[in-house]
Design a protein around this motif. Sequence first.
Motif, PDB file in Angstrom:
ATOM      1  N   LYS A   1       0.835  -1.329  -0.051  1.00  0.00           N
ATOM      2  CA  LYS A   1       0.010   0.141   0.089  1.00  0.00           C
ATOM      3  C   LYS A   1       0.838   1.122  -0.164  1.00  0.00           C
ATOM      4  O   LYS A   1       0.655   2.396  -0.668  1.00  0.00           O
ATOM      5  CB  LYS A   1      -0.933  -0.005   1.390  1.00  0.00           C
ATOM      6  N   LYS A   2       2.082   1.060   0.818  1.00  0.00           N
ATOM      7  CA  LYS A   2       2.762   2.435   0.733  1.00  0.00           C
ATOM      8  C   LYS A   2       3.447   2.389  -0.474  1.00  0.00           C
ATOM      9  O   LYS A   2       3.639   3.848  -0.987  1.00  0.00           O
ATOM     10  CB  LYS A   2       3.856   2.069   1.957  1.00  0.00           C
TER      11      LYS A   2
ATOM     12  N   GLU B   1       7.395  -2.001  -8.957  1.00  0.00           N
ATOM     13  CA  GLU B   1       5.941  -1.276  -8.691  1.00  0.00           C
ATOM     14  C   GLU B   1       4.892  -1.588  -9.568  1.00  0.00           C
ATOM     15  O   GLU B   1       3.703  -1.393  -8.963  1.00  0.00           O
ATOM     16  CB  GLU B   1       6.460   0.216  -8.888  1.00  0.00           C
ATOM     17  N   GLU B   2       5.205  -1.999 -10.764  1.00  0.00           N
ATOM     18  CA  GLU B   2       3.972  -2.307 -11.635  1.00  0.00           C
ATOM     19  C   GLU B   2       3.335  -3.614 -11.025  1.00  0.00           C
ATOM     20  O   GLU B   2       2.188  -3.789 -11.073  1.00  0.00           O
ATOM     21  CB  GLU B   2       4.433  -2.714 -12.963  1.00  0.00           C
TER      22      GLU B   2
ATOM     23  N   SER C   1      -0.859  -4.732  -8.622  1.00  0.00           N
ATOM     24  CA  SER C   1      -1.963  -5.642  -8.915  1.00  0.00           C
ATOM     25  C   SER C   1      -2.664  -5.747  -7.642  1.00  0.00           C
ATOM     26  O   SER C   1      -3.773  -6.115  -7.442  1.00  0.00           O
ATOM     27  CB  SER C   1      -1.248  -7.007  -9.240  1.00  0.00           C
ATOM     28  N   PHE C   2      -2.001  -5.357  -6.251  1.00  0.00           N
ATOM     29  CA  PHE C   2      -2.543  -5.736  -5.141  1.00  0.00           C
ATOM     30  C   PHE C   2      -3.792  -4.577  -4.910  1.00  0.00           C
ATOM     31  O   PHE C   2      -4.655  -4.821  -4.420  1.00  0.00           O
ATOM     32  CB  PHE C   2      -1.688  -5.835  -3.852  1.00  0.00           C
TER      33      PHE C   2
ATOM     34  N   VAL D   1      -4.424 -12.136 -10.558  1.00  0.00           N
ATOM     35  CA  VAL D   1      -3.729 -12.339  -9.296  1.00  0.00           C
ATOM     36  C   VAL D   1      -4.200 -12.888  -8.100  1.00  0.00           C
ATOM     37  O   VAL D   1      -3.438 -13.641  -7.332  1.00  0.00           O
ATOM     38  CB  VAL D   1      -3.228 -10.819  -8.860  1.00  0.00           C
ATOM     39  N   PRO D   2      -5.466 -12.715  -7.841  1.00  0.00           N
ATOM     40  CA  PRO D   2      -6.090 -13.541  -6.759  1.00  0.00           C
ATOM     41  C   PRO D   2      -5.990 -15.217  -7.122  1.00  0.00           C
ATOM     42  O   PRO D   2      -5.925 -15.890  -6.003  1.00  0.00           O
ATOM     43  CB  PRO D   2      -7.655 -13.376  -6.732  1.00  0.00           C
ATOM     44  N   MET D   3      -5.960 -15.507  -7.995  1.00  0.00           N
ATOM     45  CA  MET D   3      -5.507 -16.975  -8.229  1.00  0.00           C
ATOM     46  C   MET D   3      -4.035 -17.531  -7.848  1.00  0.00           C
ATOM     47  O   MET D   3      -3.981 -18.732  -7.325  1.00  0.00           O
ATOM     48  CB  MET D   3      -5.849 -17.542  -9.979  1.00  0.00           C
TER      49      MET D   3
END
Length: 708
Positions: free
Chosen positions: A489-490, A506-507, A511-512, A611-613
């Motif tokens: 988050k930061k 950073e890229e 995704s989060f 990404v969740p997978m």
Amino acid sequence: MVRKKWILFLAALLLLCSFGIESASAMVPYKTYFYDYDGEYLVSPDAYVPDKVLNAKAMGIEGAGLNQPLDLFVDNNNSVYIADTGSNRIIILDEQYRIKREITEFVHEDGVTKDQFNTPSGIFVSEEGLIYVADSKNARIVVLHQDGSVEKILEAPDSDVFPAGFIYEPSAIGVDPSGLIYVISKSTNMGVIALNADGGFEGFVGAEKVVPKVSDLFWKLVTTKEQKSRTAKSVPTEYNNITIDELGFAYVTSSAIHARNQYSALINRDKSSKHAPIKRLNNTGIDVLKRNGAFPPAGDIQTTDKVSRFIDVALAEDGAYSTLDSSQNKIFTYDDNGNLLYVFGGYGTQDGVFQSASALAYQSNNLLVLDKDSSKLTVFRRTEYGANIAAAIHHRKNRNYDESIAAWQRVLKMNPTLEMAYSGVAQSNMRKEEYKKAMHNYKLANDWDHYFKAFAEYRKEIVSKFIILIPIVAAAILWLVYRFFKYAKKVNTAGWRKPGKRTLWEELLYSFHVMFHPFDGFWDLKHEKRGSVRAAVIIVAAVMAVDIFKQLAGGYILYPSDWRVIELWDTLLSVLIPFGLWCCANWGLTTLMDGEGSLKDIFIASSYSLVPMVIITIPVTLFSNIVVLEEQQFITFFTTLALGWSLGLIFIGVLVTNDYSPFKNFYTSAISIVGMGFIAFLTVLFINILQNMNSFITTIINEITFRL
């Protein structure tokens, strides 16, 4: 010197003869076999071999020989009773198979009227020595003493529940310890007829319920009475034989089940009693037969054109039983849990195979089989292999677990492929609370249901040892996850103020943000360039890597096998190709429907949606190694959550990228899925055309070369 040579010659001759005798007994005209968990046919040592084959003369029966004998019974004194159906008589043999008595006629209770049997088809002998004969064509049960005198004659029962035109033709009979008489009547599909000791009708037992199909109910509503009368009716299955065990349970067999239904239930491992050719009925008619083996007890698995048709069952000690298959003249033996132990027999005229086997019964350790066409009685002797299996089951039943394990180990020395033996050892391990050993042996037996029960107990042992350490480790993992998301988050917050090109790290971390803030996230992916193709490629590659990781590191609850072959092609088919088809189909369609996203935009948005997978599948895969069967719903829940989350993100990502309304995005997505199938079809068709062209050109070149 000459005398010594003669002695040596005679000794060698005797030794050679003894070898010949041993090999002759070992050379049986059939192969004993069984099926493993995967349904593979495996040959095993012989559990029973033919000891002697007796015709009427060998049994001391004078005059005419046996004529179509249909039933066989062995009493508590090991005397043998044969229903010689074609000759209308009962033959009683002693323990050595020599005739004791022949009952061809009897005198009624009035002491005057003489009578005879007419097609006696079934026989049963009570512990008191009373002989019950199913006198088929005379429609009655004749009860005799050992000397052939009549105890009573039970005529056809009468009851209002019998349908019009009911024909009573008893073909098999059994009596439970309480004196209740169970009768199988030919062409009766209402169940087993239960009679009291005086022949009074008590009811039907074990009738199978017929559940009509929805299509049948529909046609019943729309057809006329005349059409209904011509329609084949669904009726319960009729039984053909019955055997009563020492507890009063009735083993019944049926050969009238539709072949397709019976075979389908077998190969689909159906443990219910529906379409089952053998049942064990209690006094209320409920089937309590255990079907806990790899396949239900329904006969041969690898059959070419005929399913097994059971016509008789013989009860061995400790709950084991053997069934007689009339379609192949084979004998299938199961333990009390329904595990297949061995199969032997077959067609032929040699000793040990049959022309038309009609009945079987155990006589201590021997197994007797009656052949109605050859009119012979075959006595099978139990071998060391069969004796060790019986001993292992017996010791387990009597809680002598060390002896049971020792017996199973002797079996495994003779037949290392018998999964049932490993399962037997594991059961004794469980009783001794040796759970880790039980897990190992259940795994070798491919018995995963019981493996997870052993694993649950083993896990309790481990948890009790590390009860203090477990919450500490869990708290540490949660703290690390919290710190990671706080760091992500930061970095993502700092990215709002950072000008110019961003780093790959950073890229990827962005995704989060997309996972939890999809509308803002996908907008910035497109317009603020917070993502890139290189990051998207890495995410897709990570999904493929996680799919492989799941297969390699997943617990037995996901992949119940130690033999795991990783095929990259499978991963391409399940991940990369569908993903590529989606991107192409959706871009091609949205281009025609005023979509604002390019192929690059759709590829990046769809990739970030996966990404969740990755995030969920990794811990779920690790967690699958410590869960038991009852906790499988947690694995299913999180796996479904990962897939649903990713699909939801894909939907939002395409919506934001193309600046669509939800409804427009919904139907374009649906059409895109159809387009994926269409593209796949065209691709396969094109490849097939290229292959045919290549084959055609190669043939022409070869033909020209040959002619030149």
